[in-house]
Design an enzyme around this catalytic site. Structure first.
Site, PDB file in Angstrom:
ATOM      1  N   GLU A 127      15.818  48.511   6.579  1.00 21.57           N
ATOM      2  CA  GLU A 127      14.620  48.211   7.345  1.00 21.57           C
ATOM      3  C   GLU A 127      13.658  47.403   6.488  1.00 21.57           C
ATOM      4  O   GLU A 127      13.824  47.297   5.266  1.00 21.57           O
ATOM      5  CB  GLU A 127      13.945  49.487   7.874  1.00 21.57           C
ATOM      6  CG  GLU A 127      14.731  50.136   8.991  1.00 21.57           C
ATOM      7  CD  GLU A 127      14.000  51.269   9.666  1.00 21.57           C
ATOM      8  OE1 GLU A 127      14.430  51.655  10.765  1.00 21.57           O
ATOM      9  OE2 GLU A 127      13.009  51.786   9.108  1.00 21.57           O
ATOM     10  N   HIS A 249       3.147  47.917  15.395  1.00 18.12           N
ATOM     11  CA  HIS A 249       4.569  47.614  15.299  1.00 18.12           C
ATOM     12  C   HIS A 249       4.800  46.229  15.877  1.00 18.12           C
ATOM     13  O   HIS A 249       4.297  45.908  16.961  1.00 18.12           O
ATOM     14  CB  HIS A 249       5.399  48.644  16.055  1.00 18.12           C
ATOM     15  CG  HIS A 249       6.844  48.648  15.669  1.00 18.12           C
ATOM     16  ND1 HIS A 249       7.716  47.646  16.056  1.00 18.12           N
ATOM     17  CD2 HIS A 249       7.572  49.509  14.915  1.00 18.12           C
ATOM     18  CE1 HIS A 249       8.910  47.904  15.564  1.00 18.12           C
ATOM     19  NE2 HIS A 249       8.855  49.023  14.873  1.00 18.12           N
ATOM     20  N   ARG A 295       5.333  45.117   8.133  1.00 15.13           N
ATOM     21  CA  ARG A 295       4.993  45.120   9.553  1.00 15.13           C
ATOM     22  C   ARG A 295       3.702  44.351   9.857  1.00 15.13           C
ATOM     23  O   ARG A 295       3.613  43.681  10.888  1.00 15.13           O
ATOM     24  CB  ARG A 295       4.851  46.562  10.050  1.00 15.13           C
ATOM     25  CG  ARG A 295       6.193  47.248  10.220  1.00 15.13           C
ATOM     26  CD  ARG A 295       6.029  48.689  10.651  1.00 15.13           C
ATOM     27  NE  ARG A 295       7.334  49.271  10.962  1.00 15.13           N
ATOM     28  CZ  ARG A 295       7.521  50.549  11.274  1.00 15.13           C
ATOM     29  NH1 ARG A 295       6.482  51.373  11.314  1.00 15.13           N
ATOM     30  NH2 ARG A 295       8.720  51.010  11.549  1.00 15.13           N
ATOM     31  N   HIS A 356       0.958  51.477  16.761  1.00 17.81           N
ATOM     32  CA  HIS A 356       2.112  52.309  16.441  1.00 17.81           C
ATOM     33  C   HIS A 356       1.776  53.533  15.593  1.00 17.81           C
ATOM     34  O   HIS A 356       2.254  54.627  15.876  1.00 17.81           O
ATOM     35  CB  HIS A 356       3.148  51.452  15.718  1.00 17.81           C
ATOM     36  CG  HIS A 356       4.444  52.132  15.428  1.00 17.81           C
ATOM     37  ND1 HIS A 356       5.233  52.680  16.416  1.00 17.81           N
ATOM     38  CD2 HIS A 356       5.104  52.355  14.261  1.00 17.81           C
ATOM     39  CE1 HIS A 356       6.323  53.205  15.882  1.00 17.81           C
ATOM     40  NE2 HIS A 356       6.263  53.036  14.572  1.00 17.81           N
ATOM     41  N   ARG A 391       2.070  51.649   6.176  1.00 16.10           N
ATOM     42  CA  ARG A 391       3.206  52.562   6.014  1.00 16.10           C
ATOM     43  C   ARG A 391       4.524  51.799   5.923  1.00 16.10           C
ATOM     44  O   ARG A 391       4.800  50.902   6.714  1.00 16.10           O
ATOM     45  CB  ARG A 391       3.260  53.544   7.190  1.00 16.10           C
ATOM     46  CG  ARG A 391       4.500  54.444   7.150  1.00 16.10           C
ATOM     47  CD  ARG A 391       4.468  55.469   8.245  1.00 16.10           C
ATOM     48  NE  ARG A 391       4.568  54.914   9.582  1.00 16.10           N
ATOM     49  CZ  ARG A 391       5.705  54.608  10.195  1.00 16.10           C
ATOM     50  NH1 ARG A 391       6.865  54.755   9.559  1.00 16.10           N
ATOM     51  NH2 ARG A 391       5.700  54.140  11.427  1.00 16.10           N
TER      52      ARG A 391
END
Length: 555
Positions: A127, A249, A295, A356, A391
Site C-alpha cells: 500500500e 481518502h 494519501r 476518511h 496516517r
C-alpha cells in the site's frame, strides 16, 4: 454465552451501586478488543450506538499493517509511519504500536481470522508509502473478518454485557460537585436507551466511539460516524489534540445512485492506475511514487486534475488485471460496483476524494489515559500521536488492536483499585422541550449546512479567509438552531438526531479553530495561503479544550 442486554434492566434513578466496573462506549475493533482485555479481571458493559457490528472497522478494506514479512522489520515500519506523519509522530507511541502489533495480529490469527495465506505466511500486499509488502488482509473485507472474529469472542465471554441501540450523550463527571479537587473524575455516561435518558455509572470508562467522516458530504464512513465521542469528551473538559489533521481518502466511488463507497488503497498497491477524463495518467507529475504517494498528496492531485479538466471525478483503471485476480483480491469492490452497473474488469472506476480518518482526537498517553481520572480512550477517537499529521495506510486497525488491549487492561486495573462505595450522586436535568423539539427537517438541514461549509472551506485545501467564514457559518447555524459550542455539559434531550447535530457542530468548530491556528501546510492539513511545511516554527502540536484558546506545545 453472552447476549445483548435488554434496556429494561437499566434504571436512571438514584444509585445504590455501580452499574459496571468498566464501561466501554463503541464496538469497533478498539472497543471490542478493549472489552476482551478488561474482562480478564473486571466486569464489563459495552454499549454501541446501533448494532454490535456497525462501525468503521466493518468497512475497512485494505488490511492490517504489521512487520511480519521475511524482509520486514519493526524499525522499517516505524520509519515508514513517521515519514508519513510528516515529523509530528510520537516516536515512542509508534514503536509501541508497531512492536505490540505483531502479537496482536498473531493473536487474531490464532482466534480464527481467515486472512489470505501464501504458503506458511499470510499473503502481504503493498500500500502507499510502505517500503515493504506488510499488509495482511482477507481479500478486500479485512474489517468484516476482524469484526466477526472479535464479536464472536465478545459474545462468548461471560463477563461482558452488551447493550445495543444505546446512544452515549455526555460523560458523567464530578466537575460541578467539588470546588477544590485534584482534577475531574469520570463516572460513566448519560445515554439514550429506548427513548429514555439513562445514567450508566462505571468505575472506569473507555471511549472507543470511532470517527467523524459524516461531518463531510463525501466520506467513506458509515452513518454512525458523526463525531459523538470527540464532542462528548470535549464538553466534559478533555484535551483534544491534532484536530486540524483530517485525512481524505483519494478514491471513493463517484457514481450516480451509489454511496460514497471506499475503493481500497490496495487497488493502487496492486497496480491500479489513476487517469483523468482525458485518459492521461497524472500522478507522476505530482510525486515520484506516483499512485503510491501518501494519501494527502494523491487527494490533492486528484482534486487539481478535477479542477484542470472541469470534470467532477477521475478514474481508477484495473482493466489490465485479469478477471480472476480482481475477483479473488477485490471481491467486495467488484460485487458492489457490479450492483450499480459497473464491471471493473472492463470499465474504469469513477473516483474522487472523501473524508476518511481523523488523525487527532482525545489526547492520551500510550497507556490510553486522558486528563480525566477514570477515563480512557482508544481507536480513532483517541490521539496518542502515532499518526502525526497523516496516517500511514492500514495502521488504523493495528492501532485499534494494540491500544484497545492497553485501554482494557489499564481501565480494569483502575476499576479494581476503586472503592466499592456507591458513585457520587450526579444530578442530570430531565429532558426539556426547548432542546428536544427541533423540527426534523431543520435538523437535517442543519447537518447539511455543517457538511457544506466544512467541505468548501475545511476540506482538502483550506485558507484563512475560508476558515474564518466557516467559524461565522457555524455561529449562524448555532443561532438558528439554539445550539452552540457553549452549551452546558449535559444536553437535555432524548432526541438522537439532535445530539448528533450538536456533536457535529462542536467538532466542526474544534477542527476549524485548530486549522486556523496552524499557519503552515503539513500532511492532511493544507493551507493554500501557507503552502509550505514550516519545520522552524511548526514542529508543534495544537491542544484544544472547551474553556481555553488553542494551546501550541512543543513535541
Amino acid at each position: 454465552m453472552n447476549t445483548e442486554t435488554d434496556s429494561s434492566v437499566l434504571n436512571s434513578e438514584a444509585r445504590s451501586s455501580w452499574d459496571t466496573d468498566v464501561l466501554i462506549v463503541g464496538s469497533g475493533a478498539a472497543g471490542l478488543r478493549a472489552a476482551l482485555a478488561a474482562s480478564e479481571s473486571a466486569d464489563v458493559t459495552l454499549i454501541t450506538k446501533t448494532t454490535l457490528k456497525e462501525s468503521n472497522t466493518l468497512y475497512a478494506q485494505g488490511g492490517i499493517a504489521v512487520a511480519m514479512n521475511v524482509d520486514d522489520t519493526i524499525d522499517l515500519h516505524v520509519e515508514d509511519t513517521c515519514s508519513a506523519g510528516c515529523g509530528l509522530c510520537d516516536i515512542g507511541a509508534v514503536e509501541t504500536m508497531v512492536s505490540e502489533g505483531i502479537p496482536r495480529v498473531t493473536e487474531l490469527l490464532d482466534w480464527g481470522a481467515n486472512f489470505d495465506w501464501e504458503g506458511t505466511l499470510p499473503r502481504f500486499t503493498q500500500e502507499a508509502a510502505h517500503s515493504r509488502r506488510r499488509i495482511v488482509h482477507k481479500g478486500d473485507a479485512t474489517g468484516r473478518e476482524t469484526t466477526d472474529v472479535l464479536v464472536q469472542r465478545v459474545l462468548n465471554t461471560e463477563r461482558i454485557r452488551v447493550l445495543s441501540d444505546a446512544f452515549a450523550i455526555d460523560l458523567l463527571t464530578d466537575a460541578e460537585l467539588a470546588q477544590e479537587k485534584d482534577g475531574t473524575t469520570c463516572y460513566g455516561v448519560t445515554t439514550i436507551v429506548a427513548d429514555e435518558l439513562v445514567c450508566l455509572y462505571a468505575k472506569a470508562t473507555i471511549l472507543a466511539t470511532g470517527g467523524l467522516g459524516r461531518l463531510y458530504p463525501c466520506t467513506s464512513n458509515p452513518e454512525v460516524a458523526t463525531g459523538d465521542g470527540f464532542a462528548a469528551a470535549w464538553r466534559a473538559g478533555c484535551e483534544m489534540i491534532d484536530m486540524e489533521f483530517v485525512q481524505f481518502h483519494p478514491t471513493t466511488l463517484y457514481l450516480d445512485g451509489a454511496p460514497s463507497f471506499l475503493i481500497s488503497e490496495a487497488v493502487r498497491g496492486e497496480g491500479g492506475r489513476l487517469i483523468n477524463i482525458r485518459g492521461e495518467r497524472f500522478m507522476e507529475k505530482y510525486h515520484e511514487k506516483g499512485e503510491l504517494a501518501p494519501r494527502d498528496v494523491v487527494s490533492r492531485a486528484i482534486q487539481n486534475e478535477m479542477y484542470l479538466t472541469g470534470f467532477p471525478c477521475v478514474y481508477l483503471d484495473v482493466t489490465h488485471k485479469s478477471a480472476d485476480f480482481i475477483q479473488e483480491r477485490f471481491p467486495t469492490i467488484s460485487d458492489t460496483t457490479k450492483h450499480y452497473g459497473l464491471d471493473i474488469n472492463i470499465d474504469l472506476i469513477p473516483v474522487r476524494p472523501g473524508a476518511h480518518f481523523m488523525m487527532g482526537g482525545i489526547r492520551t498517553n500510550t497507556d490510553t489515559e486522558t486528563n480525566l481520572k477514570g477515563l480512557y480512550a482508544c481507536g480513532e477517537v483517541a490521539c496518542t500521536g502515532v499518526h502525526g499529521a497523516n496516517r500511514l495506510a492500514s495502521n488504523s486497525l493495528l492501532e485499534c488492536l494494540v491500544f484497545g488491549v492497553r485501554a482494557g487492561n489499564n481501565a480494569a486495573s483502575y476499576a479494581t483499585s476503586q472503592t466499592s462505595e456507591p458513585p457520587p450522586k450526579i444530578l442530570i436535568p430531565s429532558p426539556q422541550e426547548k432542546t428536544s423539539g427541533l423540527d426534523e427537517n431543520l435538523i437535517s438541514a442543519t447537518k447539511d449546512a455543517i457538511r457544506e461549509t466544512l467541505w468548501e472551506n475545511v476540506g482538502i485545501e483550506r485558507d484563512g479567509e475560508g476558515l474564518e467564514q466557516t467559524l461565522n457559518d457555524l455561529e449562524e447555524i448555532g443561532a438558528v438552531t439554539g445550539l452552540s459550542h457553549s452549551l452546558p455539559t449535559y444536553l437535555q434531550t432524548t432526541d438522537v438526531a439532535l445530539c448528533e447535530t450538536l456533536n457535529m457542530l462542536n467538532v466542526a468548530w474544534i477542527i476549524t479553530q485548530a486549522a486556523l491556528a496552524r499557519t503552515e501546510s503539513r500532511g492532511g492539513h493544507y493551507r493554500a495561503d501557507f503552502p509550505d511545511q514550516d519545520d522552524v516554527d511548526w514542529l508543534r502540536r495544537i491542544i484544544m479544550s472547551r474553556d481555553n484558546d488553542p494551546e501550541i506545545v512543543e513535541l
